[in-house]
Design an enzyme around this catalytic site. Structure first.
Site, PDB file in Angstrom:
ATOM      1  N   GLY A  13      -5.373  -4.551  -2.768  1.00 11.82           N
ATOM      2  CA  GLY A  13      -4.478  -4.240  -3.885  1.00 11.82           C
ATOM      3  C   GLY A  13      -3.897  -2.849  -3.707  1.00 11.82           C
ATOM      4  CB  VAL A  47     -13.939  -0.856   6.004  1.00 12.38           C
ATOM      5  CG1 VAL A  47     -15.118  -1.772   5.706  1.00 12.38           C
ATOM      6  CG2 VAL A  47     -13.733  -0.728   7.502  1.00 12.38           C
ATOM      7  CE  LYS A  58     -10.893  -5.948   5.384  1.00 17.41           C
ATOM      8  NZ  LYS A  58     -10.782  -6.871   4.246  1.00 17.41           N
ATOM      9  CB  ALA A  87      -6.301  18.583  -2.024  1.00 14.79           C
ATOM     10  CG  ASP A 114      -9.150  -8.995   6.818  1.00 14.15           C
ATOM     11  OD1 ASP A 114      -8.371  -8.081   7.135  1.00 14.15           O
ATOM     12  OD2 ASP A 114      -9.896  -8.936   5.815  1.00 14.15           O
ATOM     13  N   GLY A 164     -10.970  -1.934   1.224  1.00 15.76           N
ATOM     14  CA  GLY A 164      -9.963  -1.366   0.319  1.00 15.76           C
ATOM     15  C   GLY A 164     -10.391  -0.115  -0.420  1.00 15.76           C
ATOM     16  CB  VAL A 184      -0.983   0.001   1.193  1.00 14.73           C
ATOM     17  CG1 VAL A 184      -1.923   1.193   1.093  1.00 14.73           C
ATOM     18  CG2 VAL A 184      -1.784  -1.291   1.254  1.00 14.73           C
TER      19      VAL A 184
HETATM   20  N1  LIG Z   1      -2.396  -4.958   0.860  1.00 16.94           N
HETATM   21  C1  LIG Z   1      -3.648  -4.588   0.712  1.00 16.94           C
HETATM   22  O1  LIG Z   1      -4.260  -4.791  -0.327  1.00 16.94           O
HETATM   23  C2  LIG Z   1      -4.364  -3.889   1.846  1.00 16.94           C
HETATM   24  C3  LIG Z   1      -5.701  -3.498   1.664  1.00 16.94           C
HETATM   25  C4  LIG Z   1      -6.354  -2.806   2.699  1.00 16.94           C
HETATM   26  C5  LIG Z   1      -5.676  -2.515   3.863  1.00 16.94           C
HETATM   27  N2  LIG Z   1      -4.380  -2.939   4.007  1.00 16.94           N
HETATM   28  C6  LIG Z   1      -3.705  -2.618   5.252  1.00 16.94           C
HETATM   29  O2  LIG Z   1      -2.639  -1.722   4.951  1.00 16.94           O
HETATM   30  C7  LIG Z   1      -1.574  -1.944   5.863  1.00 16.94           C
HETATM   31  C8  LIG Z   1      -0.298  -2.236   5.074  1.00 16.94           C
HETATM   32  O3  LIG Z   1      -0.492  -3.374   4.280  1.00 16.94           O
HETATM   33  P1  LIG Z   1       0.552  -3.827   3.148  1.00 16.94           P
HETATM   34  O4  LIG Z   1      -0.124  -4.903   2.385  1.00 16.94           O
HETATM   35  O5  LIG Z   1       1.080  -2.658   2.424  1.00 16.94           O
HETATM   36  O6  LIG Z   1       1.697  -4.468   4.059  1.00 16.94           O
HETATM   37  P2  LIG Z   1       3.176  -4.900   3.646  1.00 16.94           P
HETATM   38  O7  LIG Z   1       3.296  -4.981   2.162  1.00 16.94           O
HETATM   39  O8  LIG Z   1       3.515  -6.078   4.459  1.00 16.94           O
HETATM   40  O9  LIG Z   1       4.051  -3.647   4.131  1.00 16.94           O
HETATM   41  C9  LIG Z   1       4.254  -3.361   5.472  1.00 16.94           C
HETATM   42  C10 LIG Z   1       5.299  -2.257   5.610  1.00 16.94           C
HETATM   43  O10 LIG Z   1       5.473  -1.996   6.997  1.00 16.94           O
HETATM   44  C11 LIG Z   1       6.851  -2.048   7.314  1.00 16.94           C
HETATM   45  N3  LIG Z   1       7.026  -2.645   8.647  1.00 16.94           N
HETATM   46  C12 LIG Z   1       6.566  -3.835   9.087  1.00 16.94           C
HETATM   47  N4  LIG Z   1       6.933  -4.041  10.371  1.00 16.94           N
HETATM   48  C13 LIG Z   1       7.648  -2.972  10.729  1.00 16.94           C
HETATM   49  C14 LIG Z   1       8.315  -2.594  11.923  1.00 16.94           C
HETATM   50  N5  LIG Z   1       8.323  -3.395  12.989  1.00 16.94           N
HETATM   51  N6  LIG Z   1       8.944  -1.396  11.945  1.00 16.94           N
HETATM   52  C15 LIG Z   1       8.950  -0.612  10.864  1.00 16.94           C
HETATM   53  N7  LIG Z   1       8.338  -0.909   9.689  1.00 16.94           N
HETATM   54  C16 LIG Z   1       7.703  -2.069   9.637  1.00 16.94           C
HETATM   55  C17 LIG Z   1       7.506  -2.918   6.273  1.00 16.94           C
HETATM   56  O11 LIG Z   1       8.847  -2.536   6.169  1.00 16.94           O
HETATM   57  P3  LIG Z   1       9.882  -3.227   5.139  1.00 16.94           P
HETATM   58  O12 LIG Z   1       9.294  -2.992   3.770  1.00 16.94           O
HETATM   59  O13 LIG Z   1      11.144  -2.462   5.322  1.00 16.94           O
HETATM   60  O14 LIG Z   1       9.951  -4.657   5.519  1.00 16.94           O
HETATM   61  C18 LIG Z   1       6.664  -2.612   5.034  1.00 16.94           C
HETATM   62  O15 LIG Z   1       7.201  -1.522   4.339  1.00 16.94           O
HETATM   63  C19 LIG Z   1      -2.031  -3.073   6.781  1.00 16.94           C
HETATM   64  O16 LIG Z   1      -2.628  -2.533   7.922  1.00 16.94           O
HETATM   65  C20 LIG Z   1      -3.073  -3.785   5.951  1.00 16.94           C
HETATM   66  O17 LIG Z   1      -4.031  -4.467   6.730  1.00 16.94           O
HETATM   67  C21 LIG Z   1      -3.716  -3.611   3.032  1.00 16.94           C
END
Ligand SMILES: NC(=O)c1ccc[n+]([C@@H]2O[C@H](COP(=O)([O-])OP(=O)(O)OC[C@H]3O[C@@H](n4cnc5c(N)ncnc54)[C@H](OP(=O)(O)O)[C@@H]3O)[C@@H](O)[C@H]2O)c1
Length: 436
Positions: free
Chosen positions: A304, A134, A207, A34, A203, A136, A15
């Site tokens: 996504g 919630v 939501k 904005a 999950d 996406g 994200v």
């Molecule tokens: N992916 C989706 O489609 C989606 C949709 C809706 C909501 N979300 C929500 O959006 C959020 C992010 O999701 P994502 O899919 O982007 O996750 P992700 O790809 O796993 O990315 C997580 C990021 O957080 C960093 N991180 C993790 N642990 C850390 C720590 N202890 N200290 C500092 N940085 C840390 C990671 O750093 P590094 O890169 O350096 O490892 C990475 O850059 C989550 O809350 C998820 O539930 C995701």
């Protein structure tokens, strides 16, 4: 043009990278809408040396995400790290304590700590926004909180987890079993290496608890969500449902029952004629029933990088506008936290509905009579009953039935009567039928 809104990004994964791409690609359009530019100034993640899909050289790196809000070059912190607690929560708390706005996509954190964080936001008179948490890319929080604000919402329900929906629709299309489709989804990257949060329904429950609070003006009650995932579903259940005119979907359902709140995540049989029956693949959909609006349907990509970034940046645009005098700020839910109602969890027993019940039973005489006797004794009226031949397991036979409408407590009582029966080779599986 006015001064830019300066944004710090904590988290540069799926994200986070999507947000950078979107802010760069649509910079002019975003600035016009904005009223001022939105500019990412500072970034933070775990591993500075990690290769990223976006160029990070224009941005200042900060090792400690917890201090992002204290920086003089930051107006808003966007938390895209994830996890209910840990660094995400510390970052969120510190940001608002520093008097800065917070945008997050983190449903786990909002489900567990949303009230505390909202109270902090209200006290500091800063924004706390979580549209991306919630469904996406679907603007469902905005839709319910603003678009449907004049309505009493009586019920809100939907398909809230794209991974489960992908697995269920693939099982439906291919006739394959759950474990097989899950393994494929993991190999293709559609499901996490540890898929428990998705397939166990947690999950979706996160939501749902947020949607319920927004819809009913109630306090978030994540522990009050009764949660069943999709792990016990068999290809035979899907085929059976299909033969009866239904598809199976994991549905999060919340409704008010007087001054109580009913919240449940459970696989349901959805009739072919219902809009949710046509929500396939990783798509999400939310239905809200308002007393004046009637049925509202929100549908779109539930995850996504692009869709989720779209919701995150929409929140940033709202914040940019509001601090320019164009909109309210500082009440994250539909009403201030102190006015959210504490609603006790409602018991599912008195709910009226039809249920699908599937038994795996020993292949021997008398078993069917034992099951139907338990149904009779509990006052459950059977509408249809199907006994299939061997269902793959050694000696086990599948018996599936659909009940006439009745209280859920009667079905629960029938199953209680059958508890410990040597005829059952595994606990029965119960799914509600969603009304049209
Ligand atoms: N992916 C989706 O489609 C989606 C949709 C809706 C909501 N979300 C929500 O959006 C959020 C992010 O999701 P994502 O899919 O982007 O996750 P992700 O790809 O796993 O990315 C997580 C990021 O957080 C960093 N991180 C993790 N642990 C850390 C720590 N202890 N200290 C500092 N940085 C840390 C990671 O750093 P590094 O890169 O350096 O490892 C990475 O850059 C989550 O809350 C998820 O539930 C995701």
């Amino acid at each position: 043009m006015a001064e830019p809104l300066r944004v710090a990004l904590a988290g540069l994964g799926t994200v986070g990278a999507g947000v950078i791409r979107l802010v760069e690609a649509n910079a002019d359009l975003i600035a016009r809408r904005a009223g001022r530019p939105i500019k990412i100034t500072v970034i933070s993640a775990r591993d500075r040396s990690k290769k990223r899909p976006v160029d990070l050289t224009p941005y200042t790196w900060e090792d400690d995400m917890v201090i992002l809000g204290e920086r003089a070059d930051v107006d808003v912190v966007v938390e895209l790290v994830g996890g209910a607690d840990g660094p995400a929560l510390s970052c969120a708390r510190a940001t608002m304590e520093a008097g800065k706005a917070l945008v997050t996509a983190n449903k786990a954190m909002i489900a567990h700590h949303g009230l505390e964080l909202a109270a902090k936001a209200e006290a500091a008179k800063v924004a706390l926004k979580f549209e991306a948490a919630v469904a996406g890319g679907i603007p469902v929080i905005k839709g319910l909180r603003e678009g449907a604000a004049a309505n009493e919402i009586e019920r809100v329900y939907g398909i809230l987890n794209g991974t489960c929906n992908y697995i269920l629709s693939t099982m439906e299309d291919t006739g394959r079993d759950f474990a097989d489709v899950l393994a494929e989804a993991q190999a293709k990257g559609y499901a996490e290496a540890d898929p428990a949060f998705d397939i166990e329904g947690i999950d979706a429950a996160h939501k749902l608890s947020i949607l319920a609070a927004i819809s009913f003006g109630s306090k978030i009650d994540f522990p009050g969500v009764e949660t069943t995932g999709i792990t016990r579903l068999r290809a035979a259940d899907i085929a059976q449902a299909h033969a009866l005119g239904y598809v199976i979907r994991l549905i999060g359902m919340a409704e008010t029952q007087g001054d109580k709140l009913f919240q449940r995540v459970q696989p349901h049989l959805v009739p072919f004629g219902h809009p949710l029956a046509h929500v396939d693949g990783a798509t999400n959909a939310v239905v809200a029933e308002g007393n004046f609006s009637g049925r509202l349907l929100f549908q779109g990509a539930g995850a996504g990088d692009g869709p989720t970034a779209s919701a995150v940046v929409a929140d940033l645009i709202d914040i940019a506008r509001s601090t320019m005098g164009g909109g309210e700020i500082g009440v994250p839910f539909s009403v201030p936290v102190a006015e959210l109602e504490a609603m006790a969890p409602a018991d599912s027993g008195p709910r009226l509905g039809r249920a699908y019940i599937r038994f795996m039973v020993a292949d021997r005489p008398g078993v069917l009579a034992e099951i139907t006797a338990a149904m009779r004794d509990a006052g459950v009226s059977i509408e249809s009953l199907i006994q299939k031949g061997r269902a793959g397991d050694a000696g086990a036979v599948m018996v599936a039935m659909v009940t006439h409408e009745g209280p859920e407590s009667a079905v629960a009582e029938a199953l209680r009567l059958l508890e410990g029966s040597a005829s059952l080779t595994e606990p029965p599986l119960v799914m509600q039928l969603l009304g049209e």
